[in-house]
Write an enzyme that holds these catalytic residues in place. Structure first.
Site, PDB file in Angstrom:
ATOM      1  N   ASP A   1       0.843  -1.194   0.000  1.00  0.00           N
ATOM      2  CA  ASP A   1       0.000   0.000   0.000  1.00  0.00           C
ATOM      3  C   ASP A   1       0.879   1.244   0.000  1.00  0.00           C
ATOM      4  O   ASP A   1       2.091   1.181   0.237  1.00  0.00           O
ATOM      5  CB  ASP A   1      -0.929   0.003   1.220  1.00  0.00           C
ATOM      6  CG  ASP A   1      -2.133   0.925   1.046  1.00  0.00           C
ATOM      7  OD1 ASP A   1      -2.244   1.571  -0.009  1.00  0.00           O
ATOM      8  OD2 ASP A   1      -2.952   0.986   1.973  1.00  0.00           O
ATOM      9  N   LYS A   2       0.228   2.363  -0.257  1.00  0.00           N
ATOM     10  CA  LYS A   2       0.870   3.677  -0.265  1.00  0.00           C
ATOM     11  C   LYS A   2      -0.021   4.653   0.469  1.00  0.00           C
ATOM     12  O   LYS A   2      -1.250   4.520   0.453  1.00  0.00           O
ATOM     13  CB  LYS A   2       1.097   4.123  -1.712  1.00  0.00           C
ATOM     14  CG  LYS A   2       1.345   5.625  -1.897  1.00  0.00           C
ATOM     15  CD  LYS A   2       0.062   6.364  -2.249  1.00  0.00           C
ATOM     16  CE  LYS A   2       0.324   7.864  -2.416  1.00  0.00           C
ATOM     17  NZ  LYS A   2      -0.950   8.617  -2.552  1.00  0.00           N
ATOM     18  N   HIS A   3       0.592   5.631   1.116  1.00  0.00           N
ATOM     19  CA  HIS A   3      -0.207   6.691   1.736  1.00  0.00           C
ATOM     20  C   HIS A   3       0.520   8.013   1.570  1.00  0.00           C
ATOM     21  O   HIS A   3       1.745   8.093   1.663  1.00  0.00           O
ATOM     22  CB  HIS A   3      -0.440   6.424   3.218  1.00  0.00           C
ATOM     23  CG  HIS A   3      -1.449   7.363   3.814  1.00  0.00           C
ATOM     24  ND1 HIS A   3      -2.797   7.076   3.842  1.00  0.00           N
ATOM     25  CD2 HIS A   3      -1.323   8.593   4.378  1.00  0.00           C
ATOM     26  CE1 HIS A   3      -3.450   8.074   4.399  1.00  0.00           C
ATOM     27  NE2 HIS A   3      -2.571   9.010   4.731  1.00  0.00           N
ATOM     28  N   SER A   4      -0.246   9.059   1.316  1.00  0.00           N
ATOM     29  CA  SER A   4       0.288  10.415   1.197  1.00  0.00           C
ATOM     30  C   SER A   4      -0.228  11.257   2.348  1.00  0.00           C
ATOM     31  O   SER A   4      -1.361  11.085   2.809  1.00  0.00           O
ATOM     32  CB  SER A   4      -0.142  11.034  -0.139  1.00  0.00           C
ATOM     33  OG  SER A   4       0.131  12.426  -0.147  1.00  0.00           O
TER      34      SER A   4
ATOM     35  N   THR B   1      -8.870  11.255  -1.079  1.00  0.00           N
ATOM     36  CA  THR B   1      -9.022  10.283  -2.161  1.00  0.00           C
ATOM     37  C   THR B   1     -10.459   9.788  -2.267  1.00  0.00           C
ATOM     38  O   THR B   1     -10.992   9.604  -3.362  1.00  0.00           O
ATOM     39  CB  THR B   1      -8.056   9.110  -1.944  1.00  0.00           C
ATOM     40  OG1 THR B   1      -6.713   9.608  -1.927  1.00  0.00           O
ATOM     41  CG2 THR B   1      -8.186   8.078  -3.055  1.00  0.00           C
TER      42      THR B   1
ATOM     43  N   ARG C   1     -10.159  15.695  14.313  1.00  0.00           N
ATOM     44  CA  ARG C   1      -8.894  16.421  14.134  1.00  0.00           C
ATOM     45  C   ARG C   1      -9.083  17.632  13.237  1.00  0.00           C
ATOM     46  O   ARG C   1      -8.478  18.681  13.441  1.00  0.00           O
ATOM     47  CB  ARG C   1      -7.829  15.498  13.552  1.00  0.00           C
ATOM     48  CG  ARG C   1      -7.217  14.541  14.571  1.00  0.00           C
ATOM     49  CD  ARG C   1      -6.418  13.456  13.879  1.00  0.00           C
ATOM     50  NE  ARG C   1      -5.394  14.001  13.001  1.00  0.00           N
ATOM     51  CZ  ARG C   1      -4.969  13.404  11.897  1.00  0.00           C
ATOM     52  NH1 ARG C   1      -5.488  12.246  11.521  1.00  0.00           N
ATOM     53  NH2 ARG C   1      -4.037  13.969  11.163  1.00  0.00           N
TER      54      ARG C   1
ATOM     55  N   SER D   1      -2.942   7.652  12.906  1.00  0.00           N
ATOM     56  CA  SER D   1      -4.062   7.580  11.969  1.00  0.00           C
ATOM     57  C   SER D   1      -3.683   6.772  10.736  1.00  0.00           C
ATOM     58  O   SER D   1      -4.413   5.862  10.322  1.00  0.00           O
ATOM     59  CB  SER D   1      -4.493   8.987  11.561  1.00  0.00           C
ATOM     60  OG  SER D   1      -5.516   8.946  10.583  1.00  0.00           O
TER      61      SER D   1
ATOM     62  N   LYS E   1      -4.606   2.155  10.196  1.00  0.00           N
ATOM     63  CA  LYS E   1      -5.316   1.582   9.043  1.00  0.00           C
ATOM     64  C   LYS E   1      -4.429   0.580   8.303  1.00  0.00           C
ATOM     65  O   LYS E   1      -4.900  -0.478   7.861  1.00  0.00           O
ATOM     66  CB  LYS E   1      -5.753   2.698   8.094  1.00  0.00           C
ATOM     67  CG  LYS E   1      -6.782   3.647   8.687  1.00  0.00           C
ATOM     68  CD  LYS E   1      -7.333   4.611   7.661  1.00  0.00           C
ATOM     69  CE  LYS E   1      -6.386   5.711   7.265  1.00  0.00           C
ATOM     70  NZ  LYS E   1      -6.295   6.775   8.274  1.00  0.00           N
ATOM     71  N   LYS E   2      -3.156   0.908   8.170  1.00  0.00           N
ATOM     72  CA  LYS E   2      -2.258   0.016   7.445  1.00  0.00           C
ATOM     73  C   LYS E   2      -1.994  -1.270   8.225  1.00  0.00           C
ATOM     74  O   LYS E   2      -1.841  -2.348   7.637  1.00  0.00           O
ATOM     75  CB  LYS E   2      -0.936   0.729   7.131  1.00  0.00           C
ATOM     76  CG  LYS E   2      -1.104   2.034   6.360  1.00  0.00           C
ATOM     77  CD  LYS E   2      -2.037   1.900   5.167  1.00  0.00           C
ATOM     78  CE  LYS E   2      -2.266   3.224   4.479  1.00  0.00           C
ATOM     79  NZ  LYS E   2      -3.287   3.142   3.410  1.00  0.00           N
TER      80      LYS E   2
END
Length: 305
Positions: free
Chosen positions: A109-112, A149, A197, A212, A216-217
């Protein structure tokens, strides 16, 4: 920023895909005393952090109390151990996902951290799936001035971002990737904290961002994770130094959770690509998948991939 993965000390469920065991839970600690303790700059113990997250998840914590704790964390900070404990407690607030043995090593996975015009996930997830990866992306909505997203995807008529763990597994088996939101089953504590938040001006807390993202990951049971940590005038963190601090926190906690984790620091002095706005960004992501689109978007999708 890359750190070799350590043992999976952060597993949030004793068996893959199981609902959380409710045995051996810590006795609840009165929330006002925890808020006071963090407000005064003291360190929270792991059991106290679990008690706070349990109150968030079960609805026994009042919104005012949650907001007060978020602000105390934002102002006083959390050390690495507290941040790890918060992440683990949030990941353990719901179910964890389970995957077929044949997918071992392929679930990524990826997160920004978010930026104006950042539609990378929309192109990267299917691109990784085309390379043979499985991408169970649990994403979020907009925070601060950045678009989310999920908000972009919902510009597509009829697109449903709410999927059960069983539906996610079916979609991954069929097409190799999915982008979904938090639910009552997956990281439900983060679902509550994420929304608060934004309205309590605590979006930019490194500890809260780390917990946060990685809660999730952790629920996704990933093999590997890449993080796009942005800095600049259009990002949550204006300087490279402040973004590097967050990136180190993310990589360190991710590694303790047993996820092979790396972070890229990328500039966000101006919008990414040419399109800004949910529907327009979806169209630009489709252009990118077709081999076109703006060069800066193509370059970032390739680098993260």
């Amino acid at each position: 920023i890359a750190v070799p993965a350590g043992p999976n000390r952060g597993a949030s469920c004793p068996e893959p895909g199981c609902p959380l065991s409710r045995t051996g839970m810590d006795a609840p600690t009165p929330l006002p005393s925890l808020i006071r303790k963090k407000r005064d700059g003291e360190r929270l113990e792991d059991a106290e952090i679990r008690s706070f997250v349990r109150g968030v998840t079960e609805g026994t914590a009042q919104q005012g109390q949650i907001g007060a704790m978020l602000m105390a964390i934002r102002l006083r900070g959390m050390d690495a151990g507290e941040t790890l404990a918060l992440t683990q407690a949030m990941a353990s607030s719901g179910r964890t996902l389970a995957w077929p043995p044949a997918w071992h090593g392929l679930v990524v996975d990826k997160h920004s951290t978010g930026g104006v015009g950042d539609k990378v996930s929309l192109a990267l997830a299917p691109a990784l799936a085309a390379c043979g990866c499985k991408v169970p992306m649990i994403s979020g909505r907009g925070l601060g001035h950045t678009g989310g997203t999920l908000d972009k995807l919902e510009a597509i008529p009829g697109f449903r971002v709410s999927q059960s763990p069983e539906e996610m597994r079916h979609i991954l088996a069929r097409v190799g990737c999915c982008i979904v939101g938090q639910s009552a089953e997956l990281a439900p504590a983060d679902r509550v904290l994420y929304g608060l938040r934004d309205v309590t001006a605590t979006v930019d807390s490194p500890a809260l961002i780390t917990a946060s993202i990685l809660s999730k990951k952790a629920a996704e049971r990933l093999s590997a994770l890449v993080l796009d940590v942005k800095f600049g005038g259009a990002a949550l963190y204006p300087t490279q130094e402040s973004a590097r601090e967050l990136a180190r926190s993310l990589v360190e906690v991710g590694t303790h959770l047993g996820i092979r984790t790396a972070a890229l620091l990328t500039r966000m002095e101006q919008p990414l690509g040419r399109a800004v706005g949910n529907a327009l960004e979806v169209l630009e992501a489709l252009e990118c998948l077709g081999g076109g689109g703006p060069p800066d978007l193509r370059h970032l999708v390739t680098a993260l991939g």
